[in-house]
Scaffold this motif. Structure first.
Motif, short mmCIF file in Angstrom:
data_model
loop_
_atom_site.label_atom_id
_atom_site.label_comp_id
_atom_site.label_asym_id
_atom_site.label_seq_id
_atom_site.Cartn_x
_atom_site.Cartn_y
_atom_site.Cartn_z
N ARG A 42 0.84 -1.18 0.00
CA ARG A 42 0.00 0.00 0.00
C ARG A 42 0.88 1.24 0.00
O ARG A 42 2.00 1.23 0.53
CB ARG A 42 -0.94 0.03 1.21
N GLY A 43 0.40 2.29 -0.64
CA GLY A 43 1.10 3.57 -0.65
C GLY A 43 0.25 4.63 0.03
O GLY A 43 -0.99 4.54 0.02
N ASN A 44 0.90 5.62 0.62
CA ASN A 44 0.19 6.69 1.33
C ASN A 44 0.83 8.03 1.04
O ASN A 44 2.06 8.14 0.93
CB ASN A 44 0.25 6.47 2.85
N VAL A 45 0.01 9.05 0.90
CA VAL A 45 0.48 10.44 0.87
C VAL A 45 -0.44 11.23 1.79
O VAL A 45 -1.62 10.89 1.96
CB VAL A 45 0.44 11.04 -0.55
N GLY A 46 0.10 12.28 2.40
CA GLY A 46 -0.74 13.07 3.30
C GLY A 46 0.03 14.22 3.91
O GLY A 46 1.12 14.59 3.44
N PHE A 47 -0.53 14.76 4.98
CA PHE A 47 0.07 15.94 5.60
C PHE A 47 -0.38 16.05 7.05
O PHE A 47 -1.36 15.42 7.49
CB PHE A 47 -0.36 17.21 4.86
N SER A 48 0.35 16.86 7.79
CA SER A 48 -0.08 17.32 9.11
C SER A 48 0.12 18.82 9.16
O SER A 48 1.05 19.36 8.56
CB SER A 48 0.70 16.63 10.23
N LEU A 49 -0.77 19.51 9.86
CA LEU A 49 -0.73 20.96 9.98
C LEU A 49 -0.76 21.31 11.46
O LEU A 49 -1.72 20.97 12.16
CB LEU A 49 -1.92 21.58 9.25
N HIS A 50 0.30 21.94 11.96
CA HIS A 50 0.40 22.29 13.38
C HIS A 50 0.02 23.75 13.57
O HIS A 50 0.66 24.65 13.02
CB HIS A 50 1.82 22.05 13.88
N LEU A 51 -1.00 23.99 14.39
CA LEU A 51 -1.46 25.33 14.72
C LEU A 51 -1.44 25.47 16.23
O LEU A 51 -2.42 25.15 16.92
CB LEU A 51 -2.87 25.57 14.17
N ALA A 52 -0.28 25.92 16.77
CA ALA A 52 -0.08 26.00 18.21
C ALA A 52 -0.31 24.61 18.81
O ALA A 52 0.37 23.66 18.44
CB ALA A 52 -1.00 27.04 18.83
N PHE A 53 -1.31 24.47 19.72
CA PHE A 53 -1.58 23.16 20.33
C PHE A 53 -2.41 22.25 19.44
O PHE A 53 -2.52 21.06 19.69
CB PHE A 53 -2.32 23.35 21.67
N PHE A 54 -3.02 22.81 18.39
CA PHE A 54 -3.96 22.03 17.58
C PHE A 54 -3.27 21.41 16.37
O PHE A 54 -2.29 21.93 15.84
CB PHE A 54 -5.13 22.91 17.15
N ARG A 55 -3.83 20.29 15.92
CA ARG A 55 -3.30 19.58 14.78
C ARG A 55 -4.44 19.24 13.82
O ARG A 55 -5.55 18.90 14.24
CB ARG A 55 -2.64 18.25 15.20
N LEU A 56 -4.13 19.30 12.53
CA LEU A 56 -5.04 18.81 11.50
C LEU A 56 -4.30 17.77 10.67
O LEU A 56 -3.12 17.95 10.35
CB LEU A 56 -5.52 19.96 10.60
#
Length: 360
Positions: A324-338
């Motif tokens: 399986r292959g994966n692509v993605g991201f994380s976004l750090h906004l102070a204490f919050f994460r997306l």
């Protein structure tokens, strides 16, 4: 007693967090079991197959969103959901491909929906007694009318030794066995950065990315008691025949990850190998009116002739095994994460989530 598909369909609606109980149609489980445990297992297996695959693929998803390991004592807690997309080829199956016994009669070219197939009436099956006489007929259940298998995750990730973090997925046993059943999730994962092992020294200048290896294992267990008052044909009504559904879904994934931190945004890509397997049983003692001659009273009429089945459905199978292959991201906004990711393998899946954390 509701038919076996009613039980298993309700079971997996709970496992997959889909509120689909209104789609379940009441039919007699004795109709399905009359043809024997082998046929009952094959029909349930084929009908639920995309649920097994989709949930297994989703369960193995979203263990990480970066190759960068957390520093000692730093953590994040995330809540996320994965939707595995069922391909059109898994949205139906042909009865003629299952190898059903001669006690069943049906159109050999007929196709019928799987759980995640179209919301249309399933194919008709006629059941015969030992003498070849028609006993009854029933239709396989409808599909749900949509093709995404949901899989929620709650995950805590903590930095431990240098360049390594661990993740835990856990829920206490939820629900009541005699209501909608009980559900419990347990999983663990580990990720280790290997950038400096591959390129010691001033690696950040030579290779401006992070590289890691990760492993994750997830297990879900489920059990549901079947109400005593729903005995087959009301025979032995009031007796505790220990009728229940028990299931365990488990899987693991092993991945190589690369990512690059760009201020608050970190994209990643990975490739790996994952497997998932299912163990599901309709267990206990079931008494069905079959018209078979194996009864205590040989002078009984067909309406009084019953056959007892013990543990009539047992499914043990490997659902997924492959790359399986994966692509993605994380976004750090102070204490919050997306978080967000897309996976491709035997199925495709999308994941989205949010969380909060402390430190890198």
């Amino acid at each position: 007693m509701k038919k076996i598909i009613t039980v298993t369909k309700l079971t997996f609606s709970i496992l997959l967090a889909a509120s689909i109980s209104s789609n379940v149609k009441a039919q007699d489980v004795s109709d399905l079991i009359k043809s024997g445990p082998g046929d009952a297992t094959k029909l349930a297996q084929a009908y639920l197959m995309p649920a097994f695959k989709g949930f297994g693929f989703g369960m193995n998803s979203a263990w990480y969103n970066s190759a960068k390991a957390k520093n000692l004592g730093k953590f994040d807690l995330r809540i996320q959901g994965t939707a595995a997309i069922v391909p059109s080829s898994d949205q139906f199956f042909r009865l003629g491909d299952l190898g059903l016994s001669s006690r069943t009669s049906f159109n050999s070219n007929a196709s019928t929906p799987t759980l995640f197939g179209e919301d249309v009436t399933g194919a008709e099956i006629t059941l015969k007694d030992n003498n070849g006489n028609n006993v009854s007929s029933f239709n396989m259940p409808n599909g749900l009318g949509f093709n995404m298998v949901p899989s929620p995750q709650i995950q805590l990730t903590v930095g431990v030794i240098k360049n390594t973090d661990i993740s835990v997925r856990y829920s206490p046993k939820l629900g009541k066995s005699d209501d909608y059943g009980t559900l419990q999730v347990l999983g663990f994962g580990i990720k280790h950065e290997i950038t400096k092992l591959l390129m010691p020294g001033k690696t950040e200048k030579i290779i401006p990315i992070d590289i890691a290896l990760a492993f994750g294992y997830n297990q879900l267990t489920y059990d549901k008691s079947i109400p005593i008052e729903d005995q087959l044909d009301d025979k032995n009504s009031g007796s505790n025949l220990n009728q229940r559904v028990e299931g365990k879904l488990s899987g693991y994934t092993f991945d190589a990850i690369v990512s690059k931190k760009l201020a608050i945004f970190t994209p990643f890509a990975s490739i790996g190998y994952n497997t998932a397997k299912t163990e599901l049983g309709l267990l206990g003692t079931y008494v069905a009116r079959t018209g078979a001659p194996t009864v205590t009273d040989p002078n009984a009429t067909n309406d009084d002739k019953f056959t007892t089945f013990i543990d009539p459905v047992n499914i043990k199978q490997k659902d997924i095994a492959g790359l399986r292959g994966n692509v993605g991201f994380s976004l750090h906004l102070a204490f919050f994460r997306l978080y967000g990711s897309y996976s491709i393998g035997e199925y495709q899946a999308v994941t989205a989530g949010l969380g909060f954390g402390i430190g890198k």
